[in-house]
Design a protein around this motif. Structure first.
Motif, PDB file in Angstrom:
ATOM      1  N   HIS A 127       0.810  -1.221   0.000  1.00  0.00           N
ATOM      2  CA  HIS A 127       0.000   0.000   0.000  1.00  0.00           C
ATOM      3  C   HIS A 127       0.844   1.272   0.000  1.00  0.00           C
ATOM      4  N   ASN A 128       2.175   1.140   0.013  1.00  0.00           N
ATOM      5  CA  ASN A 128       3.048   2.312   0.138  1.00  0.00           C
ATOM      6  C   ASN A 128       3.895   2.514  -1.116  1.00  0.00           C
ATOM      7  N   VAL A 129       4.119   3.773  -1.460  1.00  0.00           N
ATOM      8  CA  VAL A 129       4.923   4.108  -2.632  1.00  0.00           C
ATOM      9  C   VAL A 129       6.313   3.507  -2.527  1.00  0.00           C
ATOM     10  N   ASN A 152       0.968   7.463  -4.871  1.00  0.00           N
ATOM     11  CA  ASN A 152       0.185   7.138  -3.685  1.00  0.00           C
ATOM     12  C   ASN A 152      -1.315   7.168  -3.983  1.00  0.00           C
ATOM     13  N   THR A 181       7.766   9.543  -7.378  1.00  0.00           N
ATOM     14  CA  THR A 181       6.741  10.566  -7.178  1.00  0.00           C
ATOM     15  C   THR A 181       6.988  11.772  -8.076  1.00  0.00           C
TER      16      THR A 181
END
Length: 288
Positions: free
Chosen positions: A195-197, A224, A212
């Motif tokens: 669930h995390n970048v 995200n 990002t």
């Protein structure tokens, strides 16, 4: 009745269904839910893919995996080509066709290409070639069919890039498309447990800030947010198309705290999971 042609050999399966306004029951059901699907849709159709509505104004190809499809309005004959991963796996053969993350599983939620007159003729001929091989049942039919499927995918991948990349809607230069394609592919595989970048950046062998920044510089949603979008889409599918409880869905999507998942869903959709399910199934027009 729909016209069905099918090839089956041990675990391998591929078939074609012709459909139009008088026989949509099979297409709108769950029979092909877990097959890889290529749909040829003439102009004049209206359809939904998951929770997105499409009005078809020119012949189009749709590339679908486990999305929920509903034909709302049909006119001329359309075609559904379906096959399983044993017949042709888009991941294993990705170097050949480079479609995974673009035609299938793309983060932009654009699962189709529109065909001009010339391409429409070529694609319809390829479908006819596949039908001919299915009818002939020759010993070499399997490889011939696979060749025609690859041609459809390669042509459509080129068309998807031309229609969607480095233009007014998605400003991704062609020389940078692989990072977005790879992110899409990884997200589809891992969204239930990652669930995390930072977890995706590690799989891509780049720094989270770099990942990002690449999305931000091209004015795309952040990685995200795209992760959250994919989780919420799956939650909606499970809410509408299964009998699972909100708690069960939270666990399925990797959340040990159902209350946290409930808040995430509510913040994203402005509806609680329970209200979303009730509103949608009651026939209320629901915009996402």
């Amino acid at each position: 009745m729909s016209q069905t042609l099918i090839f089956e050999d041990q675990y391998k399966r591929l078939g074609i269904e012709n459909f139009w306004e008088n026989n949509l029951e099979t297409i709108n059901g769950n029979k092909f839910r877990y097959d890889i699907k290529i749909m040829f849709i003439p102009s004049g159709y209206e359809m939904s893919v998951d929770f997105n509505y499409f009005e078809i104004t020119q012949p189009s190809l749709f590339f679908l995996t486990n999305q929920h499809v509903k034909i709302i309005k049909a006119q001329e004959k359309a075609k559904l080509l379906y096959y399983n991963r044993d017949f042709y796996c888009i991941q294993i053969h990705d170097k050949e066709v480079a479609c995974d993350g673009l035609l299938f599983h793309n983060i932009f939620e654009i699962p189709f290409v529109e065909l001009d007159r010339e391409e429409d003729i070529i694609i319809q001929q390829l479908f006819q070639n596949i039908e001919h091989e299915l009818e002939s049942r020759d010993s070499s039919a399997e490889e011939m069919i696979r060749t025609y499927v690859k041609q459809i995918i390669i042509r459509a991948t080129r068309k998807w890039k031309k229609q969607n990349l480095d233009n007014g809607s998605i400003k991704v230069p062609s020389n940078e498309v692989d990072i977005f394609r790879d992110f899409s592919r990884l997200l589809e595989i891992h969204f239930r447990e990652k669930h995390n970048v930072s977890e995706y950046a590690e799989l891509l062998h780049i720094a989270p800030k770099t990942l990002t920044h690449k999305f931000k510089s091209l004015q795309l949603e952040s990685p995200n947010q795209l992760i959250i979008n994919r989780i919420i889409l799956e939650a909606k599918r499970l809410l509408i198309y299964t009998d699972k409880t909100v708690k069960e869905i939270a666990y399925d999507l990797g959340y040990e705290d159902p209350a946290y998942f409930n808040r995430l869903f509510t913040n994203k959709t402005k509806n609680t999971p329970a209200h979303f399910k009730k509103s949608y199934t009651s026939g209320k027009k629901y915009n996402i």
